[in-house]
Design an enzyme around this catalytic site. Structure first.
Site, PDB file in Angstrom:
ATOM      1  N   CYS A   5      15.073   1.761  28.631  1.00 50.87           N
ATOM      2  CA  CYS A   5      14.871   1.536  30.352  1.00 50.87           C
ATOM      3  C   CYS A   5      16.059   0.713  30.828  1.00 50.87           C
ATOM      4  O   CYS A   5      16.382  -0.549  30.447  1.00 50.87           O
ATOM      5  CB  CYS A   5      13.571   0.419  30.110  1.00 50.87           C
ATOM      6  SG  CYS A   5      13.027  -0.102  31.965  1.00 50.87           S
ATOM      7  N   CYS A  42      15.348  -2.502  32.948  1.00 53.87           N
ATOM      8  CA  CYS A  42      14.733  -3.741  31.959  1.00 53.87           C
ATOM      9  C   CYS A  42      16.167  -4.285  31.608  1.00 53.87           C
ATOM     10  O   CYS A  42      16.158  -5.548  31.575  1.00 53.87           O
ATOM     11  CB  CYS A  42      13.887  -3.106  30.955  1.00 53.87           C
ATOM     12  SG  CYS A  42      12.416  -2.148  31.802  1.00 53.87           S
ATOM     13  N   ASP A  43      17.074  -3.625  31.096  1.00 52.99           N
ATOM     14  CA  ASP A  43      17.968  -3.877  29.971  1.00 52.99           C
ATOM     15  C   ASP A  43      19.207  -3.706  30.583  1.00 52.99           C
ATOM     16  O   ASP A  43      20.293  -4.202  29.947  1.00 52.99           O
ATOM     17  CB  ASP A  43      17.732  -3.554  28.832  1.00 52.99           C
ATOM     18  CG  ASP A  43      16.753  -3.738  28.059  1.00 52.99           C
ATOM     19  OD1 ASP A  43      16.143  -4.916  28.401  1.00 52.99           O
ATOM     20  OD2 ASP A  43      15.920  -3.027  27.436  1.00 52.99           O
TER      21      ASP A  43
HETATM   22  C1  LIG Z   1      11.576  -2.528  25.006  1.00 51.08           C
HETATM   23  C2  LIG Z   1      11.270  -2.333  26.728  1.00 51.08           C
HETATM   24  C3  LIG Z   1      11.600  -3.556  27.498  1.00 51.08           C
HETATM   25  C4  LIG Z   1      10.975  -3.523  28.591  1.00 51.08           C
HETATM   26  N1  LIG Z   1      11.497  -4.309  29.495  1.00 51.08           N
HETATM   27  C5  LIG Z   1      10.791  -4.749  30.715  1.00 51.08           C
HETATM   28  C6  LIG Z   1      11.631  -5.781  31.459  1.00 51.08           C
HETATM   29  O1  LIG Z   1      12.466  -6.298  31.172  1.00 51.08           O
HETATM   30  N2  LIG Z   1      10.898  -5.949  32.665  1.00 51.08           N
HETATM   31  C7  LIG Z   1       9.909  -4.970  32.996  1.00 51.08           C
HETATM   32  O2  LIG Z   1       9.476  -5.157  34.351  1.00 51.08           O
HETATM   33  N3  LIG Z   1       9.554  -3.894  32.395  1.00 51.08           N
HETATM   34  C8  LIG Z   1      10.072  -3.772  31.094  1.00 51.08           C
HETATM   35  N4  LIG Z   1       9.613  -2.632  30.378  1.00 51.08           N
HETATM   36  C9  LIG Z   1       8.465  -1.800  30.916  1.00 51.08           C
HETATM   37  C10 LIG Z   1       7.107  -2.333  30.910  1.00 51.08           C
HETATM   38  O3  LIG Z   1       6.991  -2.695  29.804  1.00 51.08           O
HETATM   39  C11 LIG Z   1       6.157  -1.376  31.326  1.00 51.08           C
HETATM   40  O4  LIG Z   1       6.208  -0.785  32.647  1.00 51.08           O
HETATM   41  C12 LIG Z   1       4.642  -2.054  31.348  1.00 51.08           C
HETATM   42  O5  LIG Z   1       4.493  -2.469  30.234  1.00 51.08           O
HETATM   43  C13 LIG Z   1       3.803  -1.092  31.714  1.00 51.08           C
HETATM   44  O6  LIG Z   1       2.370  -1.647  31.753  1.00 51.08           O
HETATM   45  P1  LIG Z   1       1.002  -0.961  31.567  1.00 51.08           P
HETATM   46  O7  LIG Z   1       0.092  -1.971  31.210  1.00 51.08           O
HETATM   47  O8  LIG Z   1       1.130   0.228  32.278  1.00 51.08           O
HETATM   48  O9  LIG Z   1       1.118  -0.170  30.071  1.00 51.08           O
HETATM   49  P2  LIG Z   1       1.748  -0.528  28.571  1.00 51.08           P
HETATM   50  O10 LIG Z   1       2.284  -1.801  28.672  1.00 51.08           O
HETATM   51  O11 LIG Z   1       2.457   0.595  28.060  1.00 51.08           O
HETATM   52  O12 LIG Z   1       0.442  -0.827  27.691  1.00 51.08           O
HETATM   53  C14 LIG Z   1      -0.448   0.179  27.398  1.00 51.08           C
HETATM   54  C15 LIG Z   1      -1.659  -0.330  26.643  1.00 51.08           C
HETATM   55  O13 LIG Z   1      -2.603   0.693  26.624  1.00 51.08           O
HETATM   56  C16 LIG Z   1      -3.029   0.700  25.266  1.00 51.08           C
HETATM   57  N5  LIG Z   1      -3.782   1.830  25.060  1.00 51.08           N
HETATM   58  C17 LIG Z   1      -3.231   3.300  24.888  1.00 51.08           C
HETATM   59  N6  LIG Z   1      -4.130   4.213  24.562  1.00 51.08           N
HETATM   60  C18 LIG Z   1      -5.236   3.423  24.235  1.00 51.08           C
HETATM   61  C19 LIG Z   1      -6.374   3.974  24.102  1.00 51.08           C
HETATM   62  N7  LIG Z   1      -6.674   5.391  23.780  1.00 51.08           N
HETATM   63  N8  LIG Z   1      -7.599   3.152  23.799  1.00 51.08           N
HETATM   64  C20 LIG Z   1      -7.168   1.764  24.019  1.00 51.08           C
HETATM   65  N9  LIG Z   1      -6.010   1.268  24.597  1.00 51.08           N
HETATM   66  C21 LIG Z   1      -5.000   2.105  24.601  1.00 51.08           C
HETATM   67  C22 LIG Z   1      -1.894   0.176  24.337  1.00 51.08           C
HETATM   68  O14 LIG Z   1      -2.387  -0.239  23.046  1.00 51.08           O
HETATM   69  C23 LIG Z   1      -1.381  -0.840  25.208  1.00 51.08           C
HETATM   70  O15 LIG Z   1      -2.189  -2.050  25.132  1.00 51.08           O
HETATM   71  C24 LIG Z   1      10.065  -2.567  29.050  1.00 51.08           C
HETATM   72  C25 LIG Z   1       9.789  -1.493  28.404  1.00 51.08           C
HETATM   73  C26 LIG Z   1      10.024  -1.316  26.947  1.00 51.08           C
HETATM   74  C27 LIG Z   1       9.454  -0.270  26.072  1.00 51.08           C
END
Ligand SMILES: Cc1cc2nc3c(=O)[nH]c(=O)nc-3n(C[C@H](O)[C@H](O)[C@H](O)COP(=O)(O)OP(=O)(O)OC[C@H]3O[C@@H](n4cnc5c(N)ncnc54)[C@H](O)[C@@H]3O)c2cc1C
Length: 330
Positions: free
Chosen positions: A155, A158-159
């Site tokens: 990302c 992010c980084d």
């Molecule tokens: C290494 C890294 C660093 C990052 N740094 C930043 C940053 O500094 N700033 C920033 O804004 N963004 C950052 N991001 C991006 C950010 O993490 C994502 O945009 C954000 O987390 C997305 O949120 P979300 O709630 O959509 O999904 P996610 O955070 O992906 O969460 C998905 C959730 O769904 C659950 N899930 C999936 N399938 C199922 C299922 N079948 N049943 C039950 N639960 C399920 C998973 O367990 C998880 O809890 C980073 C990403 C990564 C990988």
């Protein structure tokens, strides 16, 4: 045989009706414990929807895999990903969200209440918020895993900030890679774009942007062999293909390695019911979190191939809960 096929087979038996009559029935089921899921939970709980949230295999979501988060509002000095997610979870629980360990493995969205299998048990939901995120694809080489969070990232938004005036490499040949490379070019002193093919797959406009950016050097027909360093990334070894058989190793000194070969939205179990793009991102009605199935809402990275940030995920989680509340009120 799938859970629902099992139910279909036993449809005429008493056992089947007994299964569903004993099933827990909730007003609002939230799947996913990232910023989208927990934010939806805060709003749903405060609206008295008594949300039940399943965390899935990655409790806290993608941010639990990172150290410093510097761009989430409210933390002027930054915060680690795990602490941020614990804070949002605590806020959701404070208003009564029932946060549960477990995964949703099957869904039947043909009629309401929706039927789902959560942590092995049937559950009925009047409204459903899907916040299952998307998983970044990685190359799958050993050294990549070793340096995740220590120079390897998926990302740039992010980084990228951590690589100001440094040298980085981006791997990938599509729109995402081209975008990440030009974004990083505004921060880093030099960006190598490592492309497996002899051409970029990115759109014409994105290709032109890459070529116009003077500190991006495109290395066509190069494949990543190994990322090197001791505690953090200091270099990368590439294999340059020359013709059919000839190969030659190329070593580059770099500070950061960005993988930009795409994401996989975690949406497979809903594919039969929801409109999605060709990659699997759930389509929502613009300006809302509504999907094509009334009562089913999608938030966060599972429906966002563009921004993929914690704050946008949280924002769409809020939208999903407000949409669910209005839907149930109607
Ligand atoms: C290494 C890294 C660093 C990052 N740094 C930043 C940053 O500094 N700033 C920033 O804004 N963004 C950052 N991001 C991006 C950010 O993490 C994502 O945009 C954000 O987390 C997305 O949120 P979300 O709630 O959509 O999904 P996610 O955070 O992906 O969460 C998905 C959730 O769904 C659950 N899930 C999936 N399938 C199922 C299922 N079948 N049943 C039950 N639960 C399920 C998973 O367990 C998880 O809890 C980073 C990403 C990564 C990988």
């Amino acid at each position: 045989m799938s859970f629902f096929k099992t139910l279909e087979v036993t449809e005429t038996t008493d056992k089947k009706s007994a299964d569903w009559s004993n099933a827990e029935h909730v007003r609002c089921l939230i799947i996913g414990s990232g910023p989208a899921g927990y934010t939806a939970a805060i709003y749903a709980a405060r609206a008295n929807l008594k949300p039940v949230l399943y965390q899935g295999m990655e409790a806290g979501g993608q941010l639990t895999t990172t150290t410093e988060v510097e761009n989430f509002p409210g933390y002027p000095h930054g915060v680690t990903g795990p602490v941020l997610m614990e804070d949002i979870k605590a806020q959701a629980e404070r208003f009564g969200t029932d946060v549960r360990w477990g995964e949703v493995t099957e869904a039947d969205l043909t009629q309401r209440p929706f039927k789902l299998l959560a942590d092995g048990a049937p559950i009925l939901a009047d409204s459903l918020i899907i916040a299952t995120g998307a998983t970044a694809k990685y190359l799958g080489i050993e050294s990549e895993n070793k340096f995740k969070g220590a120079g390897v990232s998926a990302c740039a938004t992010c980084d990228g900030f951590f690589y100001r005036d440094k040298v980085v490499a981006v791997v990938g040949g599509g729109d995402t890679a081209a975008e990440e490379a030009t974004y990083l070019a505004g921060l880093a002193s030099k960006v190598y774009l490592i492309v497996r093919k002899p051409y970029l797959r990115a759109s014409k406009a994105m290709q032109e942007r890459v070529i116009r950016t003077s500190n991006v050097e495109v290395l066509y027909e190069h494949v990543t062999k190994e990322i090197t360093g001791t505690n953090v990334v200091t270099g990368v070894t590439l294999t340059k293909r020359q013709g059919e058989t000839d190969e030659q190793d190329v070593k580059l000194a770099i500070d950061g390695f960005f993988v930009a070969i795409g994401h996989k939205p975690n949406s497979d179990i809903f594919a039969k019911y929801l409109n999605m793009d060709e990659i699997g991102y759930i389509k929502t009605v613009p300006g809302t979190a509504k999907t094509n199935v009334p009562g089913v809402f999608a938030a966060g990275d599972v429906q966002d191939s563009t921004y993929r940030q914690a704050i946008t995920a949280a924002g769409s989680g809020c939208m999903a809960a407000l949409d669910a509340e209005r839907f149930l009120a109607e």
